[in-house]
Every structure is written in structure tokens, then in C-alpha cells.
Motif scaffolding. Structure first.
Motif, PDB file in Angstrom:
ATOM      1  N   SER A  50      39.428  39.381  37.779  1.00 32.43           N
ATOM      2  CA  SER A  50      40.752  38.484  37.269  1.00 32.43           C
ATOM      3  C   SER A  50      40.776  38.097  35.645  1.00 32.43           C
ATOM      4  N   THR A  99      39.636  47.945  37.123  1.00 31.53           N
ATOM      5  CA  THR A  99      39.804  46.933  37.973  1.00 31.53           C
ATOM      6  C   THR A  99      40.616  47.437  39.261  1.00 31.53           C
ATOM      7  N   THR A 107      40.575  38.624  43.096  1.00 31.49           N
ATOM      8  CA  THR A 107      41.017  39.025  41.889  1.00 31.49           C
ATOM      9  C   THR A 107      42.462  38.303  41.500  1.00 31.49           C
ATOM     10  N   SER A 128      32.042  41.426  36.138  1.00 27.96           N
ATOM     11  CA  SER A 128      32.024  42.212  37.116  1.00 27.96           C
ATOM     12  C   SER A 128      31.111  43.299  37.050  1.00 27.96           C
TER      13      SER A 128
END
Length: 489
Positions: A130, A38, A74, A101
Motif C-alpha cells: 500500500s 505489488t 493493500t 513488503s
């Protein structure tokens, strides 16, 4: 389904204290990979900047919105990740986020315009990140208490280590397969978030909550309370199908928003987010402006990134020492304050030899405070509310992350130097540290007054409620003797 049926029949999963090890280290490894997939991938999206600009023939500001949207989405959608993690499970939230994602990155490889990338890469991928980020971080806090800071230090270091490894790899992928092929491969890499989510085995914690309103923090691990309940991260908080009960549970879940300590912490995070990103954006331009070569300016960022990793792990390990564990807030305050002081001195550093110590100190304390954000938050709201609280905390980072770089750029354009921008960063970070110090001081005075009052008005040995006040958490046989508690009660 079997577990739900058992709950419906009044059976409950055995409640246990945080194991501080065992499967918890697998959770740490899973969270580490989540931060790699991420935060590190988000940083690496900036590598595509020139490729997007040349391919679509757009200006600097239009292309820059892609990275801003990923980062901002995010953080803005962090409460959504907390909500899904609480209502369904952290495992489901991370798996769903990994799927979204990955799809976003794959679809981005077929982009025909920047507007297409705004939606696929900026919004869809950002929402997926997120859903993964906050639940994974919250799970680490559920498995650790005694070594919580070290566990978070290792887990959060994935951002720096991932950036250090992925940045050159992404550049090679672009050179060999073009930006479309690189995004497609990144989509495959990010799909491993689904595997990380599968590792997040839920745990039922023995934790107590007060039925109405917050009470002062009074235990080593940050748990607070009176009436014992069983809280699980896998099952929804609403146990029956009554709409009124669901509303009540939702109010209970977010009642920490009314805690003065958390409100002050939120103000501190706003100042923090306003100042912490500016040195990362403007260190290289400042170095070039004072005559440092391009190679040396890039090397300053490499130093900052590597030392950031060292700060994550070593500061977490230090704070977990018995002599410092009770002073986690103070350690966090010092780390943020030192960052601010570094920024105030940077206008005096006008050579590469002087900027290297800045990169070392700023990188170390940046890694230190990042590892302590979940720890400090947990100490204030407790483990049960940690996922929801982290969602709010990272949500508060979103707007400053989006606005502070343009404001810093405006200051550079207006004044013609970078001094005002770094002063803005320094004063924002120092203000954040001062707010935390105020919270810590007030809490210490409150506990001292309560302790003196209890000593004056009540003899603990004759207190009939002594047995019911025993901490639910048993850190080790050295800290609490069950037989003694039984005898006292």
C-alpha cells in the motif's frame, strides 16, 4: 537538508509544467515495476493456496483468508501511502514500502502456522504494497498531462504482464525449492521496489489552487483554480512548525472530499469494485459447470489476462488523441458499461467457443478502465490532490473486494446456478457507469450555463481580470502564446 534550508530562507525550486516526457518515462517504468511487484505478486499468492492447505492441514476458507488479507490490506492502507507520500515524499514512501513488503515475504518463508501467515504475508506485506502503490501512480500524473492516459496505460499494464510472466515462474520455484524457497525468492524480487522508489525524482509543478472550496473544472488537463501556489511532491505541505498551520494544510489537502463531483465518483467506484472482481473469481467455475474442460477453462483466464494488457495500452493511447481527450470521462463510462453488458450476457454463453469472445471483450474493457481510473480522478481533483484522492479511491475498493466474492458464492449456493452472480456483477458495473454519466452531464450543464452567463454579462476583451485567469499550464506553443497573454494583461 540543503533543499529544506533553501526553503526556510524563502527560496523555492523553479516551478515547471508537466514535461510530458523526458524523465517522465523513467517514472512510468518505475511505476510499471511497482505494479508488477505489488499487484502481480498479489495475484500469484493464490498459486501457494494448495501448498498452504496441504502443509498446514486447514480448510478452504481459512487458507483463502491469506490472499484476501493481502488484497484488502493493500487497499485499506492506501490513504496511509498517500499521507506518507505527501508529508515526506513519494520516493521515501515507495522505498519504505519495498522494505516492509520484502521483509514480510521473507518472514513468511519461516511460517509455522496460518495465523503467522495472516500477519507476515497478509498484513505486513499488504501494508508495504500500500505504501508503494498509490504514491507511484500519483507520480505519473505529475509528469504527464497531454499523454497522461497513455502513460497510465503503460504503467498499469505491469499488473497483467507481471502476472503472465510470474505465474509460471512461481510454479517452477515451488516445484524446485518448495513454497518456503519460493517465498524467499519473491522477497528478493520485491526488494527491487526500493530501486523503483529511488527513480521517483520529485517535481515542482506550476499549479493553481482556489483558497476556499472547489471551482468548476475548466481546463484540458483537469486543473482548477485562482490563487497561484507552488506545490511539490517532495516537501511536506506544512511549511512552518505551527500546529495550527499543519491542521489548516491537512484540511486543504483533503478538501476535495467535499466536492460533489468527487463524492459521486466515490459512489461510482463502490459499485465498480462490487462488480469487477466477480468474473475473475467465477469465470473458471462457471466454465467447468457448463462442460468446458479444465484446460480450456484455464485458457479463458489466460486470454482475459493478455487482452487486459492490450486494453491498458491501446485504450490509453486512443483516449490521448486530441479528438477524445475532452471526453475521457465518457470513454471511462463506456468501458465500465461495456463490462457490465458482457456480464449480463454470460449466462447465455455455454460453450468454449462462445466464452472466448467474452474473455476478449471483458479483458479489453477491464484493462481500459483500470488505466483511466487515475486519469478520471486527476481530472476532477487536480494533480496536487491526486495522491490523497487515489488513496481514498483505492480505500473504497477494499471492502467490496473483500465482500463481493463471498456474496457471489452465497448466490450460487442459494440458486444453484451462476446466473444471479453474473447479473449482480453486470448491474453493479452498469450502475457505476450511470453514476459517472450523471456526473458528466451535470458538469456539462453547469459549464454551459456559466459560459452563457459570462458571454451575456461580461465582454472578455474588456475584462480587467482577463490576464489573471490565464491557465498556468502551457501545453505547447500551439495552445498558448505567452506574448498574447502579456499583451492582453
Amino acid at each position: 537538508m540543503v533543499h529544506a534550508a533553501a526553503m526556510a530562507q524563502g527560496k523555492k525550486r523553479p516551478a515547471v509544467p508537466p514535461p510530458d516526457g523526458g524523465w517522465g518515462w523513467v517514472i512510468v517504468a518505475g511505476c510499471f515495476m511497482v505494479t508488477v511487484c505489488t499487484r502481480a505478486v498479489t495475484r500469484c499468492i493464490s498459486i501457494f493456496f494448495v501448498e498452504f492447505q496441504m502443509h498446514f492441514g486447514r480448510d478452504y476458507s481459512g487458507t483463502a483468508w491469506i490472499h484476501s488479507l493481502v488484497d484488502c490490506t493493500t487497499m485499506l492502507c492506501a490513504p496511509l501511502g498517500s499521507f506518507i507520500g505527501n508529508r515526506l515524499s513519494c520516493r521515501i514512501a515507495v522505498i519504505l514500502g519495498g522494505f516492509l513488503s520484502s521483509i514480510g515475504l521473507v518472514l513468511s518463508s519461516f511460517a509455522t502456522s496460518l495465523e503467522y501467515l495472516y500477519l507476515s504475508l497478509g498484513v505486513l506485506t499488504g501494508i508495504g504494497f500500500s505504501l508503494c502503490y498509490t504514491p507511484a501512480i500519483a507520480m505519473v500524473g505529475s509528469y504527464f498531462c497531454e499523454r497522461k492516459a497513455l502513460a497510465y496505460g503503460i504503467a498499469m499494464s505491469g499488473s497483467g504482464i507481471g502476472t503472465f510472466i510470474l505465474a509460471p515462474v512461481v510454479q517452477l520455484l515451488i516445484e524446485h525449492y518448495s513454497w518456503r524457497g519460493a517465498l524467499l525468492i519473491l522477497g528478493g524480487v520485491v526488494s527491487n521496489l526500493c530501486v523503483c522508489g529511488a527513480l521517483l525524482r520529485p517535481i515542482t509543478l506550476k499549479e493553481e489552487e482556489e483558497a476556499h472550496g472547489p471551482v468548476p473544472l475548466d481546463t484540458d488537463c483537469g486543473y482548477r483554480v485562482k490563487a497561484q501556489v507552488v506545490s511539490t511532491l517532495e516537501e511536506p505541505l506544512a511549511i512552518n512548525n505551527s500546529k495550527d498551520s499543519r491542521c489548516f494544510k491537512s484540511m486543504q489537502e483533503y478538501r476535495f472530499l467535499l466536492m460533489p463531483d468527487f463524492l459521486m465518483l466515490a459512489v461510482s467506484f463502490l459499485f465498480l469494485a462490487s462488480g469487477c472482481s466477480l468474473p475473475f473469481v467465477y469465470l473458471v467455475p462457471y466454465a467447468l459447470d457448463v462442460g468446458v474442460s479444465h484446460h480450456q477453462a484455464a485458457f479463458l483466464m489466460s486470454i482475459l489476462g493478455v487482452i487486459d494488457i492490450v486494453g491498458n495500452i491501446t485504450f490509453g493511447w486512443l483516449v490521448d488523441r486530441r479528438c477524445l481527450k475532452k471526453y475521457r470521462n465518457v470513454c471511462y463510462m463506456i468501458a465500465v458499461g461495456m463490462e457490465g453488458l458482457c456480464c449480463l450476457f454470460i449466462p447465455l454463453l455455454r460453450t468454449f467457443a462462445l466464452l472466448v469472445p467474452f474473455s476478449v471483450l471483458y479483458g479489453y474493457f477491464d484493462g481500459a478502465y483500470v488505466a483511466l481510473i487515475p486519469v478520471v480522478t486527476s481530472d476532477i481533483v487536480g494533480t496536487t490532490n491526486l495522491s490523497s484522492a487515489l488513496g481514498i479511491v483505492y480505500f473504497l475498493h477494499a471492502i467490496p473486494y473483500l465482500l463481493s466474492p463471498p456474496i457471489g458464492g452465497w448466490l450460487v449456493d442459494t440458486t444453484g446456478t451462476y446466473t444471479a452472480t453474473f447479473f449482480l456483477s453486470g448491474f453493479a458495473l452498469i450502475s457505476s457507469s450511470l453514476v459517472i454519466s450523471t456526473v458528466t452531464g451535470i458538469r456539462h450543464c453547469r459549464r454551459t450555463q456559466k459560459h452563457r452567463k459570462n458571454n451575456k454579462d461580461t465582454d472578455p476583451k474588456q475584462d480587467p481580470c482577463q490576464g489573471s485567469r490565464s491557465d498556468f499550464y502551457i501545453a505547447s506553443s500551439k495552445d498558448v502564446n505567452p506574448s498574447t497573454n502579456t499583451a492582453n494583461s
